[in-house]
Scaffold this motif. Structure first.
Motif, short mmCIF file in Angstrom:
data_model
loop_
_atom_site.label_atom_id
_atom_site.label_comp_id
_atom_site.label_asym_id
_atom_site.label_seq_id
_atom_site.Cartn_x
_atom_site.Cartn_y
_atom_site.Cartn_z
N PRO A 405 37.00 -0.27 25.31
CA PRO A 405 36.05 0.31 26.27
C PRO A 405 36.23 -0.18 27.54
CG PRO A 405 34.95 -1.20 25.01
CD PRO A 405 36.30 -1.12 24.39
N ASP A 406 37.28 0.02 28.19
CA ASP A 406 37.53 -0.46 29.94
C ASP A 406 36.86 0.25 30.83
OD1 ASP A 406 39.43 1.46 29.61
OD2 ASP A 406 41.03 -0.04 29.96
N GLY A 407 36.43 1.73 30.34
CA GLY A 407 36.16 2.69 31.53
C GLY A 407 37.28 3.16 32.47
N PHE A 408 38.52 2.88 32.20
CA PHE A 408 39.56 3.26 33.02
C PHE A 408 39.93 4.52 32.55
CE2 PHE A 408 43.91 2.81 34.37
CZ PHE A 408 43.78 2.97 35.85
N ALA A 409 39.85 5.43 33.48
CA ALA A 409 40.25 6.89 33.48
C ALA A 409 41.98 7.04 33.63
CB ALA A 409 39.62 7.71 34.37
N THR A 410 42.34 7.75 32.37
CA THR A 410 44.02 7.97 32.36
C THR A 410 44.21 9.29 31.70
OG1 THR A 410 44.04 7.39 30.05
CG2 THR A 410 44.28 5.61 31.63
N GLN A 411 45.45 9.78 32.22
CA GLN A 411 45.74 11.19 31.60
C GLN A 411 45.62 11.18 30.10
OE1 GLN A 411 46.28 14.10 33.43
NE2 GLN A 411 46.50 13.05 35.60
N GLN A 412 45.77 10.19 29.48
CA GLN A 412 45.95 10.29 28.00
C GLN A 412 44.60 10.47 27.61
OE1 GLN A 412 47.67 8.15 29.81
NE2 GLN A 412 49.55 7.49 29.05
N LEU A 413 43.44 9.74 28.17
CA LEU A 413 42.07 9.92 27.95
C LEU A 413 41.57 11.11 28.16
CD1 LEU A 413 40.47 6.68 28.93
CD2 LEU A 413 40.44 7.48 26.56
N LEU A 414 42.06 11.95 29.11
CA LEU A 414 41.81 13.22 29.56
C LEU A 414 42.22 14.10 28.66
CD1 LEU A 414 40.50 15.20 31.43
CD2 LEU A 414 42.51 15.31 32.81
N GLU A 415 43.44 14.07 28.11
CA GLU A 415 43.84 14.86 26.86
C GLU A 415 43.13 14.75 25.64
OE1 GLU A 415 45.91 17.72 25.14
OE2 GLU A 415 45.92 17.28 27.29
N LEU A 416 42.72 13.37 25.25
CA LEU A 416 42.25 13.19 24.12
C LEU A 416 40.71 13.73 24.09
CD1 LEU A 416 41.95 11.65 21.30
CD2 LEU A 416 40.96 9.73 22.67
N LEU A 417 40.01 13.79 25.13
CA LEU A 417 38.80 14.21 25.45
C LEU A 417 39.00 15.89 25.42
CD1 LEU A 417 37.05 12.53 28.36
CD2 LEU A 417 35.94 13.24 26.23
N ARG A 418 40.07 16.49 25.96
CA ARG A 418 40.17 18.11 25.68
C ARG A 418 40.22 18.33 24.37
NH1 ARG A 418 44.90 17.65 30.39
NH2 ARG A 418 43.79 18.11 32.17
N GLN A 419 41.16 17.63 23.58
CA GLN A 419 41.15 17.64 22.15
C GLN A 419 39.95 17.71 21.30
OE1 GLN A 419 44.18 15.12 20.64
NE2 GLN A 419 45.72 15.80 22.06
N ARG A 420 39.17 16.68 21.91
CA ARG A 420 37.78 16.44 21.10
C ARG A 420 36.72 17.65 21.25
NH1 ARG A 420 40.57 13.68 18.81
NH2 ARG A 420 40.51 11.58 18.20
N SER A 421 36.94 18.22 22.67
CA SER A 421 35.90 19.32 22.84
C SER A 421 36.15 20.89 22.36
CB SER A 421 36.11 19.29 24.56
OG SER A 421 37.18 19.95 25.23
N GLN A 422 37.39 20.68 21.90
CA GLN A 422 37.92 22.12 21.41
C GLN A 422 37.25 22.33 19.99
OE1 GLN A 422 42.21 21.88 21.11
NE2 GLN A 422 42.37 22.06 23.34
#
Length: 422
Positions: A405-422
């Motif tokens: 939990p470092d709070g550093f935003a990456t493209q991988q995290l954004l993609e993971l969020l997209r998947q979780r929100s579907q």
């Protein structure tokens, strides 16, 4: 026969109409286009004239307000007569770069070898003055010079915008009109007090002035007459520049004899979700170690990881927070701190940055914020800026996903969020 065909009486009506249509349609279209462009130019000119008239009326109203606040008529005439609305200022005020610049790219420029060498030369040229200000305010000479370097590249680029025109334009038509209005009044007070002539008050498009880019209210609060001539001149007097900068940091809580911080090595299993300040002893008990030497003796220090767990880590204290008062951005404070170190001959950052990480655009960050809100991690408004609320929401999401939990935003995290929100 149509009216148009009556010009050519020998043609049959249908032939005349079709022939004329065939011949004149391209011409008519070009005439229509030219008329449209002309009307557009006329409308634009009219709009400009209306805008100019409205700005002049606003300026007249502000002038009356400033007179009521005690600004002399001589200053008002000298400073505001001829002030223009600057469209370029509004363009720059509304400009939002698409990509959020990674901190390592910012530092590559801010703490370049050229800037380090120039800083050493400037310190050598003005060593007596810098040392004098260090003794007076307790702020190291190299830090004073580093702020000078970051803010205006040692005076080579502090802007040639009229501060009065910039602030008047922003107060009339900018994003933060009340703020700009207050700064414009402060600028008039500075002129009224005799520190600088109106025509010499130059700086950035946003109203920051002189070698170390004080906004007018900061000038009023922190600028100092360093050369004893009775004026505070951050445009052409280096003693005034250095004294004002050191005074600002001193008033912001600079602690004499303390470093800004130190690069550290974090232990395995370190809890990156910690955002509290702790004493150096407490951090040491958690296994935090200085990369070189010992941890400084901080009563209240924070671990800063500007590029997440894969990048360098720092333990920072009160002096780092004082630099943040000058400009509240971690990248800025780290640039000033490390440039000062380099000017003084100390080592730079040792650990590697995660340069393979693709930066997020502002649209990406906005999507990240909207998605965090949608899946239950409230971060407030979606403005496309990675503020503390967004970082905390991201930490909470990372923790729940079993990630660091470092709070550093990456493209991988954004993609993971997209998947979780579907």
């Amino acid at each position: 026969m149509s009216r148009n065909c009556s010009i050519g009486r020998r043609c049959r009506p249908l032939l005349c109409a079709s022939l004329i249509a065939a011949i004149t349609t391209p011409f008519a279209a070009s005439v229509a286009l030219a008329n449209s462009q002309l009307m557009s130019e006329v409308d634009s000119q009219a709009a400009t004239e209306v805008s100019y008239a409205n700005f002049q009326q606003w300026l007249q109203d502000f002038r009356q307000y400033a007179a009521g606040q005690g600004i002399s008529e001589a200053t008002l005439s000298n400073a505001l007569d001829g002030v223009r609305y600057r469209e370029r200022v509004i363009e720059l005020d509304g400009y939002q770069p698409e990509f959020v610049r990674p901190i390592w790219e910012y530092l590559d420029t801010a703490v370049s070898s050229t800037r380090i060498n120039n800083g050493r030369e400037k310190l050598a040229d003005h060593r007596d003055t810098a040392q004098q200000m260090q003794q007076r305010y307790g702020v190291p000479a190299e830090i004073i010079v580093a702020i000078w370097g970051i803010e205006s590249n040692y005076g080579s680029n502090f802007g040639d915008f009229s501060t009065l025109e910039s602030l008047a334009t922003l107060a009339y038509d900018g994003r933060r009109r009340d703020f700009a209005r207050g700064e414009l009044l402060a600028a008039l007070r500075i002129i009224d007090q005799g520190d600088i002539a109106a025509e010499q008050m130059k700086g950035s498009w946003a109203g920051a002035m002189g070698h170390t880019q004080f906004i007018p209210s900061s000038f009023e609060a922190y600028a100092v007459d360093g050369d004893g001539d009775g004026r505070r001149d951050i445009w052409s007097s280096i003693p005034d520049v250095m004294a004002s900068t050191a005074n600002y940091l001193d008033r912001a809580g600079w602690q004499t004899g303390q470093p800004w911080g130190v690069e550290v090595r974090l232990p395995e299993g370190f809890d990156y979700a910690q955002t509290e300040r702790r004493s150096s002893a407490e951090w040491r008990n958690q296994g935090v170690q200085a990369l070189q030497g010992e941890l400084p003796n901080f009563d209240s220090g924070a671990i800063v990881i500007p590029a997440g767990a894969e990048g360098p880590a720092f333990l920072v204290g009160a002096n780092f927070r004082a630099i943040l008062r000058y400009n509240n951005a971690t990248s800025y404070a780290l640039a000033v701190a490390t440039l000062g170190d380099a000017i003084a001959g100390r080592d730079g950052i040792q650990q590697s940055w995660p340069r393979d990480q693709a930066p997020l655009t502002r649209d990406d960050v906005q999507e990240l914020q909207l998605t965090l809100n949608r899946v239950g991690y409230s971060v407030g408004g979606a403005d496309g800026v990675m503020g503390p609320n967004t970082r905390q929401g991201l930490r909470n999401f990372q923790r729940d996903q079993g990630l660091i939990p470092d709070g550093f935003a990456t493209q991988q995290l954004l993609e993971l969020l997209r998947q979780r929100s579907q």
